[in-house]
Write a protein that holds these residues in place. Structure first.
Motif, PDB file in Angstrom:
ATOM      1  N   ALA A   1       0.375  -1.981   0.214  1.00  0.00           N
ATOM      2  CA  ALA A   1       0.023   0.285  -0.126  1.00  0.00           C
ATOM      3  C   ALA A   1       0.751   1.213  -0.346  1.00  0.00           C
ATOM      4  O   ALA A   1       0.632   2.170  -0.515  1.00  0.00           O
ATOM      5  CB  ALA A   1      -0.805  -0.567   0.950  1.00  0.00           C
ATOM      6  N   HIS A   2       1.750   1.193   0.563  1.00  0.00           N
ATOM      7  CA  HIS A   2       2.644   2.579   0.985  1.00  0.00           C
ATOM      8  C   HIS A   2       4.345   2.414   1.052  1.00  0.00           C
ATOM      9  O   HIS A   2       4.870   2.711   1.506  1.00  0.00           O
ATOM     10  CB  HIS A   2       2.187   3.258   2.696  1.00  0.00           C
ATOM     11  N   TRP A   3       4.408   2.075   0.063  1.00  0.00           N
ATOM     12  CA  TRP A   3       5.857   1.426  -0.608  1.00  0.00           C
ATOM     13  C   TRP A   3       6.745   2.793  -1.115  1.00  0.00           C
ATOM     14  O   TRP A   3       5.680   4.286  -1.540  1.00  0.00           O
ATOM     15  CB  TRP A   3       6.027   0.511  -1.673  1.00  0.00           C
ATOM     16  N   PRO A   4       8.269   3.178  -0.314  1.00  0.00           N
ATOM     17  CA  PRO A   4       8.648   3.944   0.283  1.00  0.00           C
ATOM     18  C   PRO A   4       9.197   4.560  -1.659  1.00  0.00           C
ATOM     19  O   PRO A   4       9.429   3.546  -2.611  1.00  0.00           O
ATOM     20  CB  PRO A   4       9.473   4.374   1.131  1.00  0.00           C
ATOM     21  N   ARG A   5       8.954   5.608  -2.010  1.00  0.00           N
ATOM     22  CA  ARG A   5       9.648   6.332  -3.886  1.00  0.00           C
ATOM     23  C   ARG A   5      10.584   7.185  -3.542  1.00  0.00           C
ATOM     24  O   ARG A   5      10.025   8.154  -2.614  1.00  0.00           O
ATOM     25  CB  ARG A   5       7.935   6.914  -4.477  1.00  0.00           C
ATOM     26  N   ASP A   6      11.211   7.192  -4.200  1.00  0.00           N
ATOM     27  CA  ASP A   6      12.369   8.271  -4.463  1.00  0.00           C
ATOM     28  C   ASP A   6      12.095   9.546  -5.035  1.00  0.00           C
ATOM     29  O   ASP A   6      11.028   9.621  -5.436  1.00  0.00           O
ATOM     30  CB  ASP A   6      13.770   7.819  -5.285  1.00  0.00           C
TER      31      ASP A   6
ATOM     32  N   ASP B   1      12.164  11.401  -7.533  1.00  0.00           N
ATOM     33  CA  ASP B   1      11.711  11.497  -8.664  1.00  0.00           C
ATOM     34  C   ASP B   1      10.657  10.334  -9.001  1.00  0.00           C
ATOM     35  O   ASP B   1       9.695  10.538  -9.765  1.00  0.00           O
ATOM     36  CB  ASP B   1      13.126  11.108  -9.503  1.00  0.00           C
ATOM     37  N   GLY B   2      10.479   9.798  -7.855  1.00  0.00           N
ATOM     38  CA  GLY B   2       8.507   8.734  -7.801  1.00  0.00           C
ATOM     39  C   GLY B   2       9.276   7.359  -7.851  1.00  0.00           C
ATOM     40  O   GLY B   2       8.153   6.857  -7.978  1.00  0.00           O
ATOM     41  N   SER B   3      10.479   7.341  -8.189  1.00  0.00           N
ATOM     42  CA  SER B   3      10.437   5.658  -8.919  1.00  0.00           C
ATOM     43  C   SER B   3      10.408   5.113  -7.288  1.00  0.00           C
ATOM     44  O   SER B   3      11.161   5.525  -6.627  1.00  0.00           O
ATOM     45  CB  SER B   3      11.913   5.521  -9.503  1.00  0.00           C
ATOM     46  N   PRO B   4       9.387   3.632  -7.449  1.00  0.00           N
ATOM     47  CA  PRO B   4       9.492   2.849  -6.187  1.00  0.00           C
ATOM     48  C   PRO B   4      11.300   2.995  -5.802  1.00  0.00           C
ATOM     49  O   PRO B   4      12.483   2.129  -6.925  1.00  0.00           O
ATOM     50  CB  PRO B   4       9.055   1.468  -6.041  1.00  0.00           C
TER      51      PRO B   4
ATOM     52  N   ALA C   1      25.991  35.713  -2.898  1.00  0.00           N
ATOM     53  CA  ALA C   1      26.252  35.164  -1.395  1.00  0.00           C
ATOM     54  C   ALA C   1      25.632  33.423  -1.391  1.00  0.00           C
ATOM     55  O   ALA C   1      25.473  32.598  -2.625  1.00  0.00           O
ATOM     56  CB  ALA C   1      24.755  35.473  -0.355  1.00  0.00           C
ATOM     57  N   THR C   2      26.739  32.682  -0.925  1.00  0.00           N
ATOM     58  CA  THR C   2      26.133  31.548  -0.784  1.00  0.00           C
ATOM     59  C   THR C   2      25.077  31.089   0.447  1.00  0.00           C
ATOM     60  O   THR C   2      25.847  30.945   1.876  1.00  0.00           O
ATOM     61  CB  THR C   2      27.596  30.354  -0.699  1.00  0.00           C
ATOM     62  N   GLU C   3      24.477  30.105   0.650  1.00  0.00           N
ATOM     63  CA  GLU C   3      24.002  29.473   2.214  1.00  0.00           C
ATOM     64  C   GLU C   3      24.079  27.947   1.878  1.00  0.00           C
ATOM     65  O   GLU C   3      23.671  27.102   0.514  1.00  0.00           O
ATOM     66  CB  GLU C   3      22.486  30.359   1.404  1.00  0.00           C
ATOM     67  N   THR C   4      23.883  27.725   3.418  1.00  0.00           N
ATOM     68  CA  THR C   4      24.544  26.044   2.933  1.00  0.00           C
ATOM     69  C   THR C   4      23.058  25.021   2.967  1.00  0.00           C
ATOM     70  O   THR C   4      21.648  25.866   2.880  1.00  0.00           O
ATOM     71  CB  THR C   4      24.451  25.117   3.810  1.00  0.00           C
ATOM     72  N   HIS C   5      22.786  24.148   1.380  1.00  0.00           N
ATOM     73  CA  HIS C   5      21.592  23.369   1.399  1.00  0.00           C
ATOM     74  C   HIS C   5      21.569  21.724   1.859  1.00  0.00           C
ATOM     75  O   HIS C   5      22.998  21.279   1.832  1.00  0.00           O
ATOM     76  CB  HIS C   5      21.183  23.819   0.157  1.00  0.00           C
ATOM     77  N   ARG C   6      20.185  21.385   2.415  1.00  0.00           N
ATOM     78  CA  ARG C   6      20.675  20.024   3.419  1.00  0.00           C
ATOM     79  C   ARG C   6      19.892  19.023   2.269  1.00  0.00           C
ATOM     80  O   ARG C   6      18.344  19.670   2.356  1.00  0.00           O
ATOM     81  CB  ARG C   6      20.362  20.144   5.135  1.00  0.00           C
ATOM     82  N   MET C   7      19.627  18.458   2.018  1.00  0.00           N
ATOM     83  CA  MET C   7      18.632  17.204   1.578  1.00  0.00           C
ATOM     84  C   MET C   7      18.755  16.191   2.383  1.00  0.00           C
ATOM     85  O   MET C   7      20.250  15.213   2.034  1.00  0.00           O
ATOM     86  CB  MET C   7      19.725  17.406   0.116  1.00  0.00           C
ATOM     87  N   ASP C   8      17.848  15.287   2.114  1.00  0.00           N
ATOM     88  CA  ASP C   8      17.705  13.551   2.394  1.00  0.00           C
ATOM     89  C   ASP C   8      18.128  12.569   1.727  1.00  0.00           C
ATOM     90  O   ASP C   8      17.846  12.957   0.451  1.00  0.00           O
ATOM     91  CB  ASP C   8      16.118  13.829   3.225  1.00  0.00           C
ATOM     92  N   VAL C   9      18.897  11.931   1.728  1.00  0.00           N
ATOM     93  CA  VAL C   9      19.311  11.334   1.103  1.00  0.00           C
ATOM     94  C   VAL C   9      18.906  10.254   1.258  1.00  0.00           C
ATOM     95  O   VAL C   9      18.716   9.503  -0.083  1.00  0.00           O
ATOM     96  CB  VAL C   9      21.305  11.317   1.062  1.00  0.00           C
ATOM     97  N   ALA C  10      18.945  10.166   1.659  1.00  0.00           N
ATOM     98  CA  ALA C  10      17.987   8.129   1.957  1.00  0.00           C
ATOM     99  C   ALA C  10      16.760   7.805   1.492  1.00  0.00           C
ATOM    100  O   ALA C  10      16.879   7.186   0.636  1.00  0.00           O
ATOM    101  CB  ALA C  10      18.031   7.725   3.766  1.00  0.00           C
ATOM    102  N   ALA C  11      16.126   9.881   1.140  1.00  0.00           N
ATOM    103  CA  ALA C  11      14.842   9.721   0.575  1.00  0.00           C
ATOM    104  C   ALA C  11      15.074   9.134  -1.044  1.00  0.00           C
ATOM    105  O   ALA C  11      13.978   8.305  -1.274  1.00  0.00           O
ATOM    106  CB  ALA C  11      14.333  10.757   0.349  1.00  0.00           C
ATOM    107  N   TRP C  12      15.976   8.289  -1.248  1.00  0.00           N
ATOM    108  CA  TRP C  12      16.736   7.850  -2.846  1.00  0.00           C
ATOM    109  C   TRP C  12      16.486   6.646  -3.013  1.00  0.00           C
ATOM    110  O   TRP C  12      16.932   5.802  -3.637  1.00  0.00           O
ATOM    111  CB  TRP C  12      17.678   8.676  -3.291  1.00  0.00           C
ATOM    112  N   GLY C  13      17.057   5.884  -1.886  1.00  0.00           N
ATOM    113  CA  GLY C  13      16.923   4.004  -1.650  1.00  0.00           C
ATOM    114  C   GLY C  13      18.290   3.892  -2.155  1.00  0.00           C
ATOM    115  O   GLY C  13      19.003   4.811  -1.967  1.00  0.00           O
ATOM    116  N   ASP C  14      18.333   2.753  -3.061  1.00  0.00           N
ATOM    117  CA  ASP C  14      19.200   2.520  -3.316  1.00  0.00           C
ATOM    118  C   ASP C  14      19.352   2.686  -5.094  1.00  0.00           C
ATOM    119  O   ASP C  14      19.239   1.707  -5.577  1.00  0.00           O
ATOM    120  CB  ASP C  14      19.969   0.201  -3.453  1.00  0.00           C
TER     121      ASP C  14
END
Ligand code: GLU
Length: 301
Positions: free
Chosen positions: A115-120, A122-125, A187-200
């Motif tokens: 039902a709720h399989w995680p997606r990256d 870009d929308g790929s499972p 200016a530059t500012e620090t951006h942070r991104m959740d990488v784990a959300a991409w899966g393998d």
């Protein structure tokens, strides 16, 4: 003497260039000029079935017409598969890659049952197979069987192993440039991104021996790119790129992800929207100044 900043414009010649590419190319050129930097052109043609020499020639012609000026030689990714192979091997030696064997259809069917399989982003499972936990012997047996049966092998990054290798729990950061009038970086500012959300994520396949993520990170490092300027649609992917740079010991560039040019329907332009192709607009009588006005963020008024 300090070395000048190095920018790159890196289109994929799998269709005709459209207004979105023009914006990216012109912003790269303008920013490089503003800081006395160099501009390189990279042809991202790892998909050798969709990227053709004819489309590459059309791309170069369109960019010249637009007034883009880049240093030779142009780097063509399809000529550097060995470089990506070496990086893949380094990641394998560090125990961060595993071969996976489920086909696209098998993945689709497995995921459809949940039902709720995680997606990256870009929308790929996320990959539902369990090969990441297999023993070396089991992997070797599966590789031998796959080669006998002609089944394809896809090499994936073991995301959990890569994050722990880098001593991170899930996110990566980078410096994002804020640009104002006349293309000057204010200016530059620090951006942070959740990488784990991409899966393998996929790093290589049998038919294409690298992925976009792997090739872009290797090339940015080998070409000494200091400033990556590209569309906001690649913002989330930058987290994966930072992770791979960390694992491979590459220095991180500074980034600027610009706004995308949207179509009349409010959606991102795609190569199939022929009427925004630079070629069609040129044939309809528009000049390069018209194009710059249409896509420019107001820097050249
Ligand atoms: N080749 C990618 C594209 O055409 C751009 C990659 C990048 O700038 O990192 O969308």
């Amino acid at each position: 003497m300090t070395t000048p900043p190095v920018f790159r414009f890196a289109p994929s010649p799998n269709g005709l260039l459209h207004l979105g590419h023009a914006r990216s190319a012109l912003i790269n050129q303008r920013m490089a000029e503003a800081v006395g930097g160099r501009l390189l052109l990279r042809v991202e043609d790892i998909d050798t079935t969709r990227c053709t020499p004819e489309l590459e020639a059309a791309m170069v012609e369109d960019l010249r017409w637009l007034g883009l000026d880049w240093e030779e030689p142009v780097r063509r990714q399809s000529e550097h598969f060995d470089d990506y192979g070496q990086a893949l091997e380094a990641l394998m030696d560090a125990g961060l890659v595993y071969p996976s064997f489920m086909s696209r259809g098998e993945i689709k069917r497995a995921v459809a049952l949940e039902a709720h399989w995680p997606r990256d982003p870009d929308g790929s499972p996320h990959y539902p197979g369990e090969e990441r936990d297999w023993s070396e012997e089991r992997r070797e047996a599966a590789m031998a069987a796959a080669s006998l049966e002609g089944r394809s092998v896809v090499y994936r990054l073991d995301m959990a192993a890569a994050l722990s290798h880098c001593g991170r729990s899930g996110s990566f950061s980078w410096e994002e440039m804020t640009v104002t009038a006349k293309g000057r970086v204010v200016a530059t500012e620090t951006h942070r991104m959740d990488v784990a959300a991409w899966g393998d994520v996929v790093l290589a396949r049998a038919d294409v021996p690298t992925s976009y993520h792997l090739a872009v990170v290797v090339d940015d490092a080998l070409q000494g790119i200091t400033h990556v300027v590209r569309g906001r649609d690649l913002m989330a992917a930058t987290g994966v790129h930072r992770l791979l740079q960390h694992c491979l010991g590459f220095p991180p560039p500074i980034y600027h992800h610009h706004e995308l040019v949207m179509g009349d329907d409010g959606r991102k332009l795609s190569k199939s929207q022929g009427d925004t192709a630079l070629r069609s607009l040129r044939e309809a009588g528009l000049t390069r100044e018209d194009i710059a006005r249409m896509v420019g963020p107001g820097w050249w008024d």
